[in-house]
Design an enzyme around this catalytic site. Structure first.
Site, PDB file in Angstrom:
ATOM      1  N   ASN A   9     -35.590 129.992  10.345  1.00  0.00           N
ATOM      2  CA  ASN A   9     -35.226 130.149  11.829  1.00  0.00           C
ATOM      3  C   ASN A   9     -33.973 129.200  12.225  1.00  0.00           C
ATOM      4  O   ASN A   9     -34.151 128.049  11.946  1.00  0.00           O
ATOM      5  CB  ASN A   9     -36.533 129.562  12.338  1.00  0.00           C
ATOM      6  CG  ASN A   9     -36.462 129.705  13.986  1.00  0.00           C
ATOM      7  OD1 ASN A   9     -35.374 129.368  14.699  1.00  0.00           O
ATOM      8  ND2 ASN A   9     -37.569 129.566  14.552  1.00  0.00           N
ATOM      9  N   ALA A  10     -32.788 130.111  12.564  1.00  0.00           N
ATOM     10  CA  ALA A  10     -31.568 129.303  12.962  1.00  0.00           C
ATOM     11  C   ALA A  10     -31.668 128.400  14.014  1.00  0.00           C
ATOM     12  O   ALA A  10     -31.002 127.403  13.840  1.00  0.00           O
ATOM     13  CB  ALA A  10     -30.620 130.498  13.488  1.00  0.00           C
ATOM     14  N   GLU A  36     -45.807 131.989   1.773  1.00  0.00           N
ATOM     15  CA  GLU A  36     -47.014 132.504   2.640  1.00  0.00           C
ATOM     16  C   GLU A  36     -47.601 131.272   3.144  1.00  0.00           C
ATOM     17  O   GLU A  36     -47.953 130.250   2.402  1.00  0.00           O
ATOM     18  CB  GLU A  36     -47.948 133.560   2.016  1.00  0.00           C
ATOM     19  CG  GLU A  36     -48.872 133.880   2.880  1.00  0.00           C
ATOM     20  CD  GLU A  36     -49.894 134.920   2.135  1.00  0.00           C
ATOM     21  OE1 GLU A  36     -50.772 135.214   2.497  1.00  0.00           O
ATOM     22  OE2 GLU A  36     -49.372 135.053   0.845  1.00  0.00           O
ATOM     23  N   ASP A  65     -43.948 122.633  10.131  1.00  0.00           N
ATOM     24  CA  ASP A  65     -44.729 124.023  10.648  1.00  0.00           C
ATOM     25  C   ASP A  65     -45.185 123.109  12.116  1.00  0.00           C
ATOM     26  O   ASP A  65     -45.407 122.022  12.302  1.00  0.00           O
ATOM     27  CB  ASP A  65     -46.147 123.745   9.967  1.00  0.00           C
ATOM     28  CG  ASP A  65     -46.637 125.258  10.310  1.00  0.00           C
ATOM     29  OD1 ASP A  65     -45.852 126.279  10.788  1.00  0.00           O
ATOM     30  OD2 ASP A  65     -48.023 125.371  10.554  1.00  0.00           O
ATOM     31  N   SER A  66     -45.054 123.880  13.141  1.00  0.00           N
ATOM     32  CA  SER A  66     -45.179 123.598  14.341  1.00  0.00           C
ATOM     33  C   SER A  66     -45.639 124.783  15.215  1.00  0.00           C
ATOM     34  O   SER A  66     -45.787 125.705  14.927  1.00  0.00           O
ATOM     35  CB  SER A  66     -43.911 123.041  15.169  1.00  0.00           C
ATOM     36  OG  SER A  66     -42.847 123.940  14.855  1.00  0.00           O
ATOM     37  N   GLY A 147     -39.009 130.144  21.306  1.00  0.00           N
ATOM     38  CA  GLY A 147     -40.515 130.262  21.345  1.00  0.00           C
ATOM     39  C   GLY A 147     -41.064 130.057  22.649  1.00  0.00           C
ATOM     40  O   GLY A 147     -40.807 130.755  23.552  1.00  0.00           O
ATOM     41  N   TYR A 148     -42.072 129.277  22.803  1.00  0.00           N
ATOM     42  CA  TYR A 148     -42.970 128.807  23.794  1.00  0.00           C
ATOM     43  C   TYR A 148     -42.445 127.798  25.041  1.00  0.00           C
ATOM     44  O   TYR A 148     -42.690 127.651  25.727  1.00  0.00           O
ATOM     45  CB  TYR A 148     -44.270 128.456  23.471  1.00  0.00           C
ATOM     46  CG  TYR A 148     -44.945 129.494  22.490  1.00  0.00           C
ATOM     47  CD1 TYR A 148     -45.660 130.621  23.107  1.00  0.00           C
ATOM     48  CD2 TYR A 148     -45.109 129.231  21.301  1.00  0.00           C
ATOM     49  CE1 TYR A 148     -46.213 131.641  22.366  1.00  0.00           C
ATOM     50  CE2 TYR A 148     -45.777 130.190  20.495  1.00  0.00           C
ATOM     51  CZ  TYR A 148     -46.241 131.463  21.184  1.00  0.00           C
ATOM     52  OH  TYR A 148     -47.058 132.585  20.455  1.00  0.00           O
ATOM     53  N   HIS A 174     -41.692 117.354  20.044  1.00  0.00           N
ATOM     54  CA  HIS A 174     -42.866 117.137  18.928  1.00  0.00           C
ATOM     55  C   HIS A 174     -41.699 117.166  17.614  1.00  0.00           C
ATOM     56  O   HIS A 174     -42.172 116.393  16.887  1.00  0.00           O
ATOM     57  CB  HIS A 174     -43.597 118.271  18.836  1.00  0.00           C
ATOM     58  CG  HIS A 174     -43.146 119.780  18.964  1.00  0.00           C
ATOM     59  ND1 HIS A 174     -42.436 120.082  19.756  1.00  0.00           N
ATOM     60  CD2 HIS A 174     -43.220 120.840  18.156  1.00  0.00           C
ATOM     61  CE1 HIS A 174     -41.995 121.373  19.558  1.00  0.00           C
ATOM     62  NE2 HIS A 174     -42.588 121.740  18.456  1.00  0.00           N
TER      63      HIS A 174
END
Length: 195
Positions: A9-10, A36, A65-66, A147-148, A174
């Site tokens: 993810n750039a 995975e 991981d987020s 993202g969100y 975060h």
């Protein structure tokens, strides 16, 4: 010191580079390996990625991981944040979440990031977590970030991360909190050094 970022993810790689200390050089991983994420927690997935990529390239790596965790939805989308409605653009994912929340007044949520460092040369692994508390907006607002970000309002602000932009986000997010903590600990224990 060169550390490889275990992400394709750039946006994420750029964000971590802006957080890292100046004396640490971060490089994206150039490998065909596709890890995975089978863990049930952010930390498990972060460790899986760090170990798999580290063993593949045999160099120090950082992984994370987020995701977004919404209280009234039982922590959903949580570890499935990136894979929720896989293939759909984030505007559709956000619209879906806003629809799920249409009957709730409690909008409390948090972004969570688990950041992991792994050095396969010494078999040293360290993982930490960072959080930012906030609420879910009633509509998508802003076009900054990724993202969100356009539906998350961090506590103490009245704008979403999508409106605030990276200048604010890189200080309070975060991911910022997790990676600052990780780099600080790595420096304290001598795994990385001022050069």
């Amino acid at each position: 010191m060169i550390i490889y970022v275990a992400s394709k993810n750039a946006h994420k790689v750029l964000e971590i580079k802006q957080i890292a200390p100046e004396f640490v050089t971060l490089e994206p991983i150039n490998t065909e390996l596709d890890v995975e994420e089978t863990g049930e927690t952010f930390t498990e997935n972060s460790i899986i990625k760090a170990l798999d990529y580290g063993k593949e390239i045999r160099k120090p790596v950082i992984a994370d991981d987020s995701g977004l965790s919404i209280d009234v939805l039982g922590g959903f989308p949580g570890v499935m944040s990136a894979r929720y409605m896989e293939g759909a653009p984030y505007t559709e994912k956000m619209e879906s979440i806003l629809q799920l929340m249409r009957n709730y007044d409690d909008r409390h949520a948090r972004f969570v990031c688990s950041a992991t460092y792994f050095n396969p040369e010494t078999n040293f692994l360290l993982s930490v977590e960072g959080y930012v508390e906030g609420t879910i907006a009633y509509e998508i607002r802003g076009d900054k970030g990724f993202g969100y970000d356009p539906i998350f309002i961090p506590n103490g602000y009245d704008k979403t991360f999508g409106e605030l932009g990276e200048e604010v986000k890189n200080v309070i997010s975060h991911r910022s909190r997790a990676f600052k903590k990780l780099f600080s600990l790595l420096l304290k224990i001598g795994e990385i050094k001022y050069e």
